[in-house]
Structures are given as C-alpha cells and as structure tokens.
Design a protein around this motif. Structure first.
Motif, PDB file in Angstrom:
ATOM      1  N   HIS A 192      -1.159  -9.379  -0.673  1.00 29.31           N
ATOM      2  CA  HIS A 192       0.005  -8.684  -1.204  1.00 29.31           C
ATOM      3  C   HIS A 192      -0.478  -7.718  -2.278  1.00 29.31           C
ATOM      4  O   HIS A 192      -1.400  -8.029  -3.039  1.00 29.31           O
ATOM      5  CB  HIS A 192       1.017  -9.665  -1.810  1.00 29.31           C
ATOM      6  N   ARG A 193       0.157  -6.550  -2.341  1.00 32.22           N
ATOM      7  CA  ARG A 193      -0.179  -5.544  -3.339  1.00 32.22           C
ATOM      8  C   ARG A 193       1.023  -5.375  -4.258  1.00 32.22           C
ATOM      9  O   ARG A 193       2.106  -4.980  -3.815  1.00 32.22           O
ATOM     10  CB  ARG A 193      -0.546  -4.222  -2.657  1.00 32.22           C
ATOM     11  N   ILE A 194       0.817  -5.629  -5.544  1.00 30.94           N
ATOM     12  CA  ILE A 194       1.909  -5.610  -6.507  1.00 30.94           C
ATOM     13  C   ILE A 194       1.759  -4.378  -7.393  1.00 30.94           C
ATOM     14  O   ILE A 194       0.761  -4.229  -8.105  1.00 30.94           O
ATOM     15  CB  ILE A 194       1.913  -6.887  -7.380  1.00 30.94           C
ATOM     16  N   THR A 195       2.740  -3.493  -7.331  1.00 30.42           N
ATOM     17  CA  THR A 195       2.679  -2.238  -8.097  1.00 30.42           C
ATOM     18  C   THR A 195       3.946  -2.046  -8.906  1.00 30.42           C
ATOM     19  O   THR A 195       4.964  -2.714  -8.686  1.00 30.42           O
ATOM     20  CB  THR A 195       2.538  -1.020  -7.157  1.00 30.42           C
ATOM     21  N   GLY A 196       3.873  -1.095  -9.839  1.00 32.43           N
ATOM     22  CA  GLY A 196       5.063  -0.635 -10.518  1.00 32.43           C
ATOM     23  C   GLY A 196       5.843   0.306  -9.616  1.00 32.43           C
ATOM     24  O   GLY A 196       5.463   0.556  -8.464  1.00 32.43           O
TER      25      GLY A 196
END
Length: 286
Positions: A192-196
C-alpha cells in the motif's frame, strides 16, 4: 476495512514521532500493544521493552507472544539486518514494514534510488525472502519532519535547508491509521502507498506554517554542501548526513497521489495545512 486480529502487536521505534502515533491509534482501536525502544523515553504511557534490532536475542524476546509486528528500520543500509530478519523468519510473525514511496519516485523516472530509498527497497526484498506474511506500507514524506524547523523559527523567520522536490507530504496520523488497519487485519494485502492529498514543496510547507503563526516566514534554499556542513555540525553521523543530502539532491519530483488510505481506513488524507494548524502549539513553543 474490518478488523479481524485481537492479538498482541509489537511496534518498533515506539518512542518516535510516527511510532507514538501508531501506538496511540492501535490502543484507541482496542489492540494490545507492546512498544520496542532502544532507550526509555520520558513520560512513557504504554508498555515498553528495551531492545536493539541488531541484537537477535533482544528481538526474539520482544517477539514473544506477538501476533503482528510493525517494523521501522532505523539504519542506513541493511548490513545490520541479519538478527531481526532471522528472528522474524524463526517466529513466523506477520510483519508490516514501513517503507518509502521514494522507491516509486525513482522507478517512475528510471533512476537509481538514493541511499535511503535503496535501504527501504533492500529491506523489502529481504523480508519478502523470509517466507513470513509481509505487508509493505510505503509512506510519502512525513509532515512531522517539519518539526525540525522549530529551532530555526525560534531564532528568526527564515527556514533554511536544501531544495527538495515536491512530494505528497502525509500527516503521520494518517500513516498511523493505515498502519493500524493492516496490523489488525491479516487480509490487508501486500503493498500500500500512503500519500497526502497533493504534492507540495518545502516553500509551500513553510507558507502553511506561516498562515498559522502569522510571522511572514519564508524558505531559503541553501547549497547542498552547506546543508551537509550543518548536519555534521548538528552531530549527525557523516554517512547519514551524506545520505540525507544525497536524497535531497537526487530524489525526483513525485506525482504519486493514491487513495490507499481511504481504502484501508475510510478517511481521506489530511492536507499539510491542517497538520500545521493542529501543531500550532508546538511551533509557538519554539
């Protein structure tokens, strides 16, 4: 995402900016948490064990009766990773590894990852080879890095540092929420890629803090050799200081914005401006 695991969760780096948030989120969700730290912090508010990730015996002791572990690798390179990788392999404990979207940014432009991103990529590969269940959370730049400006803001209205490419800066509370979601649900998947919500640069971050403080703040880029000299003067080990500057110099601008946080938690990412508003007291205190 539904929660299915009620076992004990081990959080490494539990005294850090992000580790504290992950522990708090897990406890709010009703999980049993054990924090692992190298040195005891002041005002500890949760169960802690002292341990060093490079000491296999200490890692095995911390893993006792643990259902899942949140692993943050605090070192540059993976030369010292053998003890923790071996302990995880022997225990079979489910792992959530906190990695970096800098890996993705480098891949997007066909570039060699900088030393910090390369460390994360190598740790991902080592953990994948263990055969234990591994979920990777690649986090974008943490908003909490801006806490490092407080000394400069106590002295004046200019934040100085090396120029860095825009990234989708993410609130550490959002990374904590995503971490809790995958730690408590073994069905969470592999990556999973967690970004703003959008990419922003350093000057925009300073502007957001200024909007809260009302002090006419500004960001001033400094040459990379000057940034290195300052890091060394601050007492950073040379290898780490050089890696930080190399990351600033070579990390490409990132266009990556994902909805993985919403998929995992049902909430949208907080903008950096909200992070700055919520942390006003910290900046007021200098």
């Amino acid at each position: 995402m539904s929660r299915t695991s009620n076992g004990l969760v081990l959080v490494t780096g539990a005294a850090g900016n992000l580790g504290r948030e992950i522990v708090a989120r897990l406890r709010a969700d009703g999980a049993a948490v054990r924090g692992m730290v190298r040195t005891p912090p002041a005002n500890a508010v949760h169960d802690l064990v002292m341990g060093d990730l490079t000491d296999g015996a200490e890692v095995r002791a911390a893993l006792r009766d643990v259902d899942a572990v949140l692993l943050m690798w605090p070192f540059l390179g993976t030369a010292q990773s053998g003890p923790v990788v071996d302990a995880l392999t022997e225990s079979g404990t489910r792992v959530v590894y906190l990695s970096s979207t800098a890996i993705d940014a480098a891949a997007d432009v066909g570039a060699e990852p900088d030393p910090i991103a390369r460390t994360h990529a190598d740790m991902e590969a080592l953990l994948s080879a263990t055969g234990v269940p591994v979920t990777v959370l690649r986090s974008d730049t943490l908003a909490s890095n801006a806490r490092g400006w407080r000394a400069q803001l106590a002295a004046g209205d200019v934040v100085r540092g090396p120029a860095t490419a825009p990234t989708a800066v993410v609130d550490e509370r959002d990374v904590a929420a995503a971490s809790a979601a995958v730690l408590l649900d073994p069905r969470a998947g592999e990556l999973h890629r967690i970004t703003g919500p959008r990419p922003i640069d350093r000057a925009e971050q300073v502007d957001a803090v200024d909007a809260v403080l009302g002090r006419a703040l500004r960001f001033e880029a400094v040459p990379y050799d000057a940034a290195l000299a300052q890091l060394l003067a601050d007492g950073r080990p040379r290898a780490l200081a050089e890696a930080v500057v190399e990351a600033a110099r070579s990390r490409p601008a990132s266009r990556l914005v994902t909805d993985d946080l919403a998929a995992l938690t049902g909430r949208v990412a907080r903008p950096f401006a909200q992070w700055a508003r919520d942390r006003r007291a910290e900046f007021d205190a200098g």
